[in-house]
Design a protein around this motif. Structure first.
Motif, mmCIF file in Angstrom:
data_model
loop_
_atom_site.group_PDB
_atom_site.id
_atom_site.type_symbol
_atom_site.label_atom_id
_atom_site.label_comp_id
_atom_site.label_asym_id
_atom_site.label_seq_id
_atom_site.Cartn_x
_atom_site.Cartn_y
_atom_site.Cartn_z
ATOM 1 N N GLU A 164 0.804 -1.218 0.000
ATOM 2 C CA GLU A 164 0.000 0.000 0.000
ATOM 3 C C GLU A 164 0.836 1.267 0.000
ATOM 4 O O GLU A 164 0.294 2.368 -0.024
ATOM 5 N N ALA A 165 2.172 1.120 -0.011
ATOM 6 C CA ALA A 165 3.036 2.291 -0.065
ATOM 7 C C ALA A 165 3.052 2.863 -1.482
ATOM 8 O O ALA A 165 3.115 2.105 -2.460
ATOM 9 N N PRO A 166 2.997 4.182 -1.652
ATOM 10 C CA PRO A 166 2.925 4.804 -2.982
ATOM 11 C C PRO A 166 3.945 4.313 -4.005
ATOM 12 O O PRO A 166 3.590 4.201 -5.191
ATOM 13 N N PRO A 167 5.191 3.984 -3.620
ATOM 14 C CA PRO A 167 6.118 3.505 -4.656
ATOM 15 C C PRO A 167 5.627 2.262 -5.383
ATOM 16 O O PRO A 167 6.050 2.001 -6.514
ATOM 17 N N TYR A 168 4.714 1.495 -4.763
ATOM 18 C CA TYR A 168 4.224 0.277 -5.392
ATOM 19 C C TYR A 168 3.201 0.538 -6.503
ATOM 20 O O TYR A 168 2.777 -0.396 -7.183
ATOM 21 N N TRP A 169 2.836 1.817 -6.687
ATOM 22 C CA TRP A 169 2.071 2.127 -7.880
ATOM 23 C C TRP A 169 2.921 1.837 -9.114
ATOM 24 O O TRP A 169 2.413 1.477 -10.160
ATOM 25 N N MET A 170 4.248 2.078 -8.971
ATOM 26 C CA MET A 170 5.181 2.011 -10.085
ATOM 27 C C MET A 170 4.625 2.886 -11.217
ATOM 28 O O MET A 170 4.268 4.030 -10.967
ATOM 29 N N SER A 171 4.497 2.375 -12.443
ATOM 30 C CA SER A 171 3.995 3.232 -13.527
ATOM 31 C C SER A 171 2.528 2.974 -13.834
ATOM 32 O O SER A 171 2.042 3.340 -14.905
ATOM 33 N N ASN A 172 1.815 2.367 -12.877
ATOM 34 C CA ASN A 172 0.462 1.870 -13.165
ATOM 35 C C ASN A 172 -0.684 2.738 -12.661
ATOM 36 O O ASN A 172 -1.843 2.446 -12.971
ATOM 37 N N GLU A 173 -0.403 3.782 -11.897
ATOM 38 C CA GLU A 173 -1.483 4.528 -11.269
ATOM 39 C C GLU A 173 -2.490 5.108 -12.266
ATOM 40 O O GLU A 173 -3.719 4.930 -12.073
ATOM 41 N N PRO A 174 -2.070 5.782 -13.344
ATOM 42 C CA PRO A 174 -3.077 6.328 -14.267
ATOM 43 C C PRO A 174 -3.985 5.252 -14.852
ATOM 44 O O PRO A 174 -5.207 5.456 -14.963
ATOM 45 N N ARG A 175 -3.417 4.109 -15.189
ATOM 46 C CA ARG A 175 -4.224 3.049 -15.791
ATOM 47 C C ARG A 175 -5.162 2.421 -14.767
ATOM 48 O O ARG A 175 -6.307 2.090 -15.088
ATOM 49 N N VAL A 176 -4.691 2.263 -13.539
ATOM 50 C CA VAL A 176 -5.554 1.712 -12.494
ATOM 51 C C VAL A 176 -6.738 2.648 -12.250
ATOM 52 O O VAL A 176 -7.883 2.200 -12.124
ATOM 53 N N ARG A 177 -6.475 3.928 -12.193
ATOM 54 C CA ARG A 177 -7.565 4.895 -11.964
ATOM 55 C C ARG A 177 -8.541 4.902 -13.143
ATOM 56 O O ARG A 177 -9.747 5.091 -12.943
ATOM 57 N N MET A 193 -15.170 0.970 -13.797
ATOM 58 C CA MET A 193 -15.943 0.139 -12.872
ATOM 59 C C MET A 193 -16.909 0.974 -12.039
ATOM 60 O O MET A 193 -17.646 0.434 -11.214
ATOM 61 N N ASP A 194 -16.863 2.317 -12.236
ATOM 62 C CA ASP A 194 -17.686 3.230 -11.443
ATOM 63 C C ASP A 194 -17.414 3.026 -9.953
ATOM 64 O O ASP A 194 -18.338 2.989 -9.123
ATOM 65 N N ALA A 195 -16.139 2.894 -9.625
ATOM 66 C CA ALA A 195 -15.735 2.659 -8.237
ATOM 67 C C ALA A 195 -15.902 3.927 -7.408
ATOM 68 O O ALA A 195 -15.526 5.017 -7.852
ATOM 69 N N PRO A 196 -16.456 3.831 -6.206
ATOM 70 C CA PRO A 196 -16.557 4.995 -5.322
ATOM 71 C C PRO A 196 -15.172 5.555 -5.006
ATOM 72 O O PRO A 196 -14.183 4.819 -4.984
ATOM 73 N N LYS A 197 -15.109 6.832 -4.753
ATOM 74 C CA LYS A 197 -13.825 7.498 -4.537
ATOM 75 C C LYS A 197 -13.043 6.873 -3.393
ATOM 76 O O LYS A 197 -11.826 6.693 -3.482
ATOM 77 N N ASP A 198 -13.735 6.496 -2.287
ATOM 78 C CA ASP A 198 -13.018 5.962 -1.133
ATOM 79 C C ASP A 198 -12.497 4.544 -1.359
ATOM 80 O O ASP A 198 -11.711 4.030 -0.561
ATOM 81 N N ALA A 199 -12.930 3.904 -2.454
ATOM 82 C CA ALA A 199 -12.447 2.548 -2.760
ATOM 83 C C ALA A 199 -11.194 2.568 -3.620
ATOM 84 O O ALA A 199 -10.482 1.556 -3.725
ATOM 85 N N VAL A 200 -10.911 3.724 -4.234
ATOM 86 C CA VAL A 200 -9.791 3.823 -5.176
ATOM 87 C C VAL A 200 -8.537 4.257 -4.427
ATOM 88 O O VAL A 200 -8.254 5.453 -4.285
#
Length: 293
Positions: free
Chosen positions: A198-211, A217-224
């Motif tokens: 859950e540490a931010p470095p583990y996003w690596m280069s994937n954060e934009p695609r995950v979001r 998926m219409d995920a609620p903000k607190d789930a993302v």
């Protein structure tokens, strides 16, 4: 430097530096303590200790094991995990099409095995999503997702796989205690806390695609938020991945295999399983049943 001074220095590091320090510590622990744990001597010792443990109650859940069998020589490890599940658990094997014939020969005397030929694309994730989309898991309360992960680019790749197999389904009592979490209807995903990132470095280069996936998926903000099981091996309730299933991703959505280490759709989805579960009110838990925040 005295110990208190060392601790002060570590606590004073930036968040990313602390995350890196934890990552290095985990690597060292895997190569030392982990290596002993999965060694023949360690396995023998665990079996002896297990004899003195009070028997866990049989879980009243319908279970199955789904595994991506890329390395055929690791089939015995998967069968050993299946043996720790309640009797009658089906083994769903996704196998690259060019290896199906040999895989069928290897399981010809093994009961309750369903073979699913697949393209060698999207690693273990694309075949898994394809099965999820067909409803193959709908009849189960809890499914264990494994794959024959070798990670030859990592020094500790073999040890990590063996540790994950052993922690998730390496001993019957421990496995049945893990399954007890699924008696709670809000349990969505259960995995080994030591692999929960859950540490931010583990996003690596994937954060934009995950979001972007979360938005689809219409995920609620607190789930993302970041919080996933590195290695994509865990127990899950099929209903907890409904939003991912609704995307109806196909194998063509995944990049052709080029030994990528990051930045692909399967790397993004590895980080999206928990988002899908949390979006519908399901919890993500450790093997002890405690919710991981």
């Amino acid at each position: 430097m005295a110990l208190p001074t060392r601790l002060t220095a570590i606590s004073g590091l930036g968040f990313r530096s602390r995350a890196y320090a934890v990552h290095v510590y985990q690597k060292i622990a895997t190569l030392t303590i982990g290596a002993i744990f999965v060694s023949p001597m360690g396995q023998k010792l665990r079996r002896r200790v297990a004899r003195f443990s009070a028997p866990a109650p049989r879980p009243d859940v319908r279970t199955a094991l789904v595994a991506h069998l890329f390395y055929l020589d690791l089939l015995p490890e998967l069968l050993a995990c299946r043996a720790m599940l309640p009797n009658g658990a089906t083994l769903h094997l996704t196998v690259p099409t060019d290896r199906v014939e040999e895989a069928q020969r290897l399981v010809q005397d093994v009961s309750a095995v369903v073979m699913h030929p697949c393209d060698n694309r999207g690693r273990d994730i694309a075949p898994f999503v394809a099965l999820l989309n067909t409803g193959a898991f709908d009849g189960y309360d809890a499914v264990l997702k494994l794959h024959t992960k070798r990670s030859p680019h990592l020094l500790d790749g073999e040890i990590r796989r063996k540790l994950l197999f052993m922690r998730l389904a390496g001993e019957r009592n421990a496995t049945w205690r893990t399954l007890a979490a699924f008696a709670q209807p809000d349990t969505g995903i259960v995995g080994w806390k030591a692999c929960y990132r859950e540490a931010p470095p583990y996003w690596m280069s994937n954060e934009p695609r995950v979001r972007a996936i979360a938005a689809r998926m219409d995920a609620p903000k607190d789930a993302v938020r970041l919080g996933f099981f590195e290695g994509s091996m865990f127990w899950f309730r099929p209903a907890a991945l409904a939003r991912l299933r609704q995307l109806q991703l196909t194998v063509e959505d995944f990049e052709p295999e080029e030994r990528q280490l990051d930045g692909t759709l399967h790397h993004a989805l590895e980080r999206a399983f928990t988002i899908a579960a949390r979006s519908d009110g399901f919890t993500v838990r450790g093997l002890d049943g405690r919710v991981l925040t």
